[in-house]
Design an enzyme around this catalytic site. Structure first.
Site, PDB file in Angstrom:
ATOM      1  N   GLU A 168      14.466  37.470  16.559  1.00  0.00           N
ATOM      2  CA  GLU A 168      15.439  37.303  17.646  1.00  0.00           C
ATOM      3  C   GLU A 168      16.377  38.499  17.709  1.00  0.00           C
ATOM      4  OE1 GLU A 168      14.426  35.093  19.492  1.00  0.00           O
ATOM      5  OE2 GLU A 168      13.259  33.943  18.047  1.00  0.00           O
ATOM      6  N   GLY A 185      11.144  27.738  18.268  1.00  0.00           N
ATOM      7  CA  GLY A 185      11.760  28.191  17.030  1.00  0.00           C
ATOM      8  C   GLY A 185      13.185  28.660  17.240  1.00  0.00           C
ATOM      9  N   ALA A 186      13.356  29.602  18.158  1.00  0.00           N
ATOM     10  CA  ALA A 186      14.679  30.171  18.391  1.00  0.00           C
ATOM     11  C   ALA A 186      14.661  30.955  19.687  1.00  0.00           C
ATOM     12  CB  ALA A 186      15.066  31.094  17.236  1.00  0.00           C
ATOM     13  N   MET A 187      15.845  31.330  20.149  1.00  0.00           N
ATOM     14  CA  MET A 187      15.951  31.994  21.445  1.00  0.00           C
ATOM     15  C   MET A 187      16.945  33.136  21.390  1.00  0.00           C
ATOM     16  SD  MET A 187      14.951  32.150  24.510  1.00  0.00           S
ATOM     17  CE  MET A 187      15.537  33.487  25.535  1.00  0.00           C
ATOM     18  N   GLU A 235       7.195  39.818  23.669  1.00  0.00           N
ATOM     19  CA  GLU A 235       6.821  38.988  22.526  1.00  0.00           C
ATOM     20  C   GLU A 235       5.824  39.674  21.592  1.00  0.00           C
ATOM     21  OE1 GLU A 235       8.644  36.784  21.744  1.00  0.00           O
ATOM     22  OE2 GLU A 235       9.592  36.074  23.585  1.00  0.00           O
TER      23      GLU A 235
HETATM   24  N1  PHE Z   1      11.733  33.790  23.429  1.00  0.00           N
HETATM   25  C1  PHE Z   1      11.704  32.981  22.233  1.00  0.00           C
HETATM   26  C2  PHE Z   1      11.155  33.864  21.125  1.00  0.00           C
HETATM   27  O1  PHE Z   1      10.035  34.040  20.930  1.00  0.00           O
HETATM   28  C3  PHE Z   1      10.859  31.775  22.299  1.00  0.00           C
HETATM   29  C4  PHE Z   1      11.265  30.757  23.311  1.00  0.00           C
HETATM   30  C5  PHE Z   1      10.599  30.671  24.514  1.00  0.00           C
HETATM   31  C6  PHE Z   1      12.288  29.886  23.047  1.00  0.00           C
HETATM   32  C7  PHE Z   1      10.962  29.736  25.453  1.00  0.00           C
HETATM   33  C8  PHE Z   1      12.631  28.936  23.956  1.00  0.00           C
HETATM   34  C9  PHE Z   1      11.974  28.847  25.173  1.00  0.00           C
HETATM   35  O2  PHE Z   1      11.829  34.514  20.467  1.00  0.00           O
HETATM   36 ZN    ZN Z   2      10.197  36.261  20.828  1.00  0.00          ZN
END
Ligand code: PHE
Ligand code: ZN
Length: 868
Positions: free
Chosen positions: A299, A262-264, A321
């Site tokens: 995020e 989804g996003a980073m 998370e």
């Molecule tokens: N850390 C990100 C999130 O949950 C998810 C993610 C994990 C994106 C691995 C890309 C690679 O907000």
């Molecule tokens: Zn996350």
């Protein structure tokens, strides 16, 4: 590729070096990228070998303190660079590597998407950019110099604060980015390309100004207002509710078409799947607008829960998370309807996390080992992790929980922490005033270590003489892979008695932490027995089995003051009647009672409760129903749902029409207003479309209208009906949105999941569609995910659906293992089906397993688990 080997939590030890600073010099050339990395290394004790990670890197030079190393001073293999005898004093290791982002299809490390260059480093992608320990407990200050062709890459972004710096070479330009905060490599990011910037400003509670910058492909600027507004709401909420303020001068979000997830949350440079940025009422549904808002928030919230306090190792993934999902859920609940949000989250938990927890890939919120960490970005880590934190919140109450959070931040800001650190901090903060915790903390920790969904069984006995409800509780958890023996969990069980007049009697939070217990609730004096309402607001993530008179369920559905419990009462009736139909034994009395109850709810709708009513009319998902059937028979369940929907339409035709007329007033209101009306419209269309041409025409016209919510509701309502309106709607939608990939993906998904006799051929055709992009995980998920939701085709009796998916997974795996291994989990329920079906699915999994060495480590791990 090759096997990764098992990583175990018990083997954790700190890295033997400190790495106070990392300096990168990234030269973007026309056919490659050159990365020079300078690591300032400080041995913790003398005599330690230096082992760095590196994958697919072309090493061009290596030196220590400016002196090139001799060939015999270092050893390079597939994934590591080892210097057996580095200096005992602090030194600088410089390496230069050549990368080829244009041919990187994995969407990990540095890769190209629509002409721009972008990175994805979580979890272990940085090792594809430079040699580095690449583990989350190594925190450094980063400086990055980016240089590229001015015309092709006018925008150059990385973490922290950027300044333009002079370059000699003609036509080139450069930026230096300095990130003042210490961070692990997984939060590193860079982006280079032709991007349009939308800029805004946020003033923090303490009065600092933060530049908010959204970067999108030229042409997409007009779809960014919602994302920007969502970001501001998130910043404001985190200040108000958690007292957490943003810490840098700028915050960047880049929208990227090719993205695995989804996003980073990269520090100050979030990278988003473009579908989670580009959204307004014309291009996205109400549900998608809410999702964009919540992912932007997610995020953003990571800046504290994830970035400033990060994870010691990847076994702690839920530390960031689970907590951040809990925070984004609370944010959405606060901004919109808390009741509807809770209902949606529970429906999703039951259909995804419970399924995972009952299958071959079940694992604890804190796993003790893994092969490919990418396989652990699961609904268990995220959503069950959030439920565990929600239980702490429920047990402690808002005020004590927030004191715990403050203590967590106080203790661990700027460090890499463990889930243990978190739980300890919450307990310490909550008991600061000397009040005892109220539950056994040691036992509560079991939520992190024990896999599987507990089964909570409730029996009730009404003692009319004493006016008491005697409730007996039992809990058990079935064995999961590697965990044959289970122990009781701490279950916060919220209970109440609802009088026959609808009045709330005693309400209580019971901490149930043994195998069995009895609780007595006192009723208010009344002529009739009250109904028992348990697990209110879904106070614990368990499967509830309850023997309860039908009359009580109906009373709760009509009168429970907890909206979640009203919804869940209806859900329990839906489940019963659908399971009965699926085994060819319709429960006529229960169906009649349920339909009567729904008729009353439809008639009793009051303004402002439209969304809630719409959720009440939502039938349980097939995944949830499958988990309650043994052996599971998906086609039978699908037919049961369709047939019951027909009956609902027949019996409720008039009230549904009335609902629809009343709902039209909301059609043109701007989200979030009108959302409930549009949801009710969608339900009415879906139920009525099968034999009402007027309705079908109305739906068809919405496809060309201004509301994406209604357009998509129309496609969905028409989808199962073989009619000219369906074909016309599909054609119109495709034509209208053919140049907008993000939107067209929704069309691909509708087409792939459309029940039709030639469904498989139709899907093969979609894969050849000129607008289908096999390198975009969104498109793959739309078509292949859509196909697996096409119950009759995916589960075709000849196994053709399973074989097709196995072929596709193999194909995707050759370029994008992360997406392929996630897709392979569609086979996770094979053991729960009847013999024939089970054998066919097993055959498909075997056909993957037989490819042995060709499979990526990621997909190999999933396939092995499926077969174990
Ligand atoms: N850390 C990100 C999130 O949950 C998810 C993610 C994990 C994106 C691995 C890309 C690679 O907000
Ligand atoms: Zn996350």
């Amino acid at each position: 590729m090759g096997a990764a080997g098992t990583v175990r939590l018990v083997d954790y030890s700190p890295w033997p070096f400190e790495l106070p600073t990392v300096e990168l010099d990234v030269q973007i050339q026309s056919d490659h990228v050159s990365v020079t990395s300078q690591l300032q290394l400080e041995p913790r004790q003398p005599g330690q070998a230096l082992v760095l990670q590196g994958v697919d890197l072309q090493l061009e030079s290596i030196s220590i303190d400016q002196t090139p190393l001799n060939k015999d001073q270092w050893v390079l293999d597939q994934s590591t660079l080892t210097i057996a005898q580095p200096p005992d004093q602090p030194f600088v290791l410089t390496t230069r590597c050549r990368l080829h982002p244009d041919s990187n299809r994995s969407l990990e490390g540095l890769y190209a998407s629509e002409g721009m260059l972008t990175t994805q480093c979580e979890a272990e992608g940085f090792r594809r950019i430079a040699f580095h320990p690449d583990r989350p407990d190594v925190l450094s200050r980063w400086t990055v110099r980016l240089e590229a062709d001015q015309a092709r890459f006018p925008v150059l972004l990385s973490n922290g604060n950027g300044i333009s710096i002079p370059v000699e070479a003609e036509g080139r330009h450069a930026m230096r980015w300095i990130d003042p905060s210490r961070k692990p490599s997984y939060l590193f990011a860079l982006v280079a390309g032709q991007l349009s910037e939308i800029r805004d400003e946020y003033r923090t509670a303490s009065g600092r100004s933060v530049a908010l910058r959204l970067h999108v492909e030229p042409g997409d600027e007009s779809y960014t207002a919602h994302a920007m507004a969502s970001l501001k709401r998130s910043m404001e909420w985190d200040e108000r509710v958690y007292q957490l303020e943003y810490d840098l001068d700028e915050y960047n979000i880049v929208a990227v078409r090719h993205f695995n997830m989804g996003a980073m949350e990269n520090k100050s440079l979030n990278i988003f799947n473009s579908k989670l940025v580009l959204a307004d009422a014309e291009t996205a549904t109400d549900g998608e607008l809410e999702r964009v808002e919540s992912v932007i928030a997610h995020e953003y919230f990571h800046n504290w829960t994830g970035n400033r306090i990060t994870c010691r190792d990847w076994f702690q993934l839920s530390l960031k998370e689970g907590l951040t999902v809990f925070r984004d859920q609370s944010f959405t609940a606060d901004l919109h309807s808390a009741a509807v949000k809770r209902i949606e989250d529970v429906a999703m938990l039951r259909n995804t996390q419970f399924r995972e927890d009952a299958g071959p890939t079940a694992h604890p919120v804190k796993p003790s080992e893994y092969q490919a960490i990418d396989n652990f970005y699961t609904t268990t880590i995220y959503e069950k992790g959030a439920e565990v934190i929600r239980m702490l919140h429920t047990l402690l109450g808002e005020e004590r929980f927030m004191r715990g959070i403050a203590e967590y931040v106080r203790r661990f800001d700027g460090t890499a922490a463990t889930t243990e650190d978190f739980v300890e901090s919450i307990a310490a903060g909550a008991t600061q005033d000397g009040e005892p915790l109220g539950f056994d903390l040691d036992q509560f920790r079991g939520w992190y270590h024990q896999a599987g969904t507990p089964l909570l069984s409730i029996d009730q006995r009404w003692d009319a003489e004493r006016g008491e409800m005697v409730v007996s509780l039992q809990q058990s958890t079935a064995a999961t892979p590697g965990q044959p023996v289970k122990t009781p969990m701490v279950l916060p069980v919220s209970m109440a008695l609802i009088g026959s007049d609808g009045r709330l009697n005693e309400e209580r939070l019971v901490v149930f932490d043994r195998e069995s217990a009895t609780v007595t609730l006192q009723a208010a004096p009344a002529a009739q027995a009250p109904a028992l309402s348990v697990l209110r607001s879904f106070s614990a993530p368990v499967v509830l089995r309850q023997s309860r008179p039908l009359a009580d369920t109906l009373l709760l559905l009509a009168a429970d003051d907890d909206p979640f419990s009203r919804w869940d009462a209806a859900q329990s009736l839906y489940r019963d009647v659908l399971l009965a139909r699926a085994s060819d034994q319709p429960d006529q009395p229960k169906e009649a009672a349920l339909i009567d109850a729904l008729r009353q709810r439809l008639g009793a709708l009051t303004a402002g409760h439209e969304s809630e009513l719409a959720t009440l009319l939502g039938l349980p998902g097939l995944a949830e129903l499958e988990s309650l059937q043994s052996p599971a028979d998906p086609p039978a369940l699908y037919r049961a749902v369709m047939a019951f929907r027909e009956r609902l339409a027949e019996e409720l035709r008039d009230p549904l029409h009335q609902l629809l007329s009343a709902a039209r007033v909301g059609w043109t209101q701007a989200w979030p207003a009108g959302q409930g009306h549009r949801q009710l419209t969608a339900v009415a269309w879906t139920w009525l479309a099968a034999d009402d041409q007027e309705i079908r025409r109305e739906a068809l016209s919405a496809v060309s209208g201004p509301s994406m919510t209604l357009a998509r509701a129309a496609l969905r309502a028409l989808q199962p009906v073989d009619c000219t309106e369906r074909d016309e709607a599909s054609r119109l939608f495709e034509q209208r949105w053919q140049h907008k990939p993000v939107i067209l993906d929704a069309w691909f998904s509708m087409e792939a999941s459309m029940p039709r006799s030639d469904a498989l051929d139709h899907v093969r055709g979609l894969l050849q569609h000129p607008r289908f992009d096999p390198l975009a995980p969104n498109s793959l998920r739309a078509v292949l995910g859509g196909f697996t939701a096409n119950t009759l085709a995916f589960h075709a009796d000849d196994g053709s659906g399973y074989q097709f998916m196995a072929e596709q997974i193999l194909d995707v795996d050759s370029r994008n293992p992360i997406t392929a291994s996630r897709m392979a989990k569609v086979f996770s329920r094979w053991k729960t089906y009847a013999d024939d079906r089970s054998a066919l699915m097993h055959q498909a999994i075997r056909s993957l397993a037989d490819r042995g060495g060709e499979l990526s480590a990621n997909t190999q791990e999933v396939v092995t688990l499926l077969l174990s």
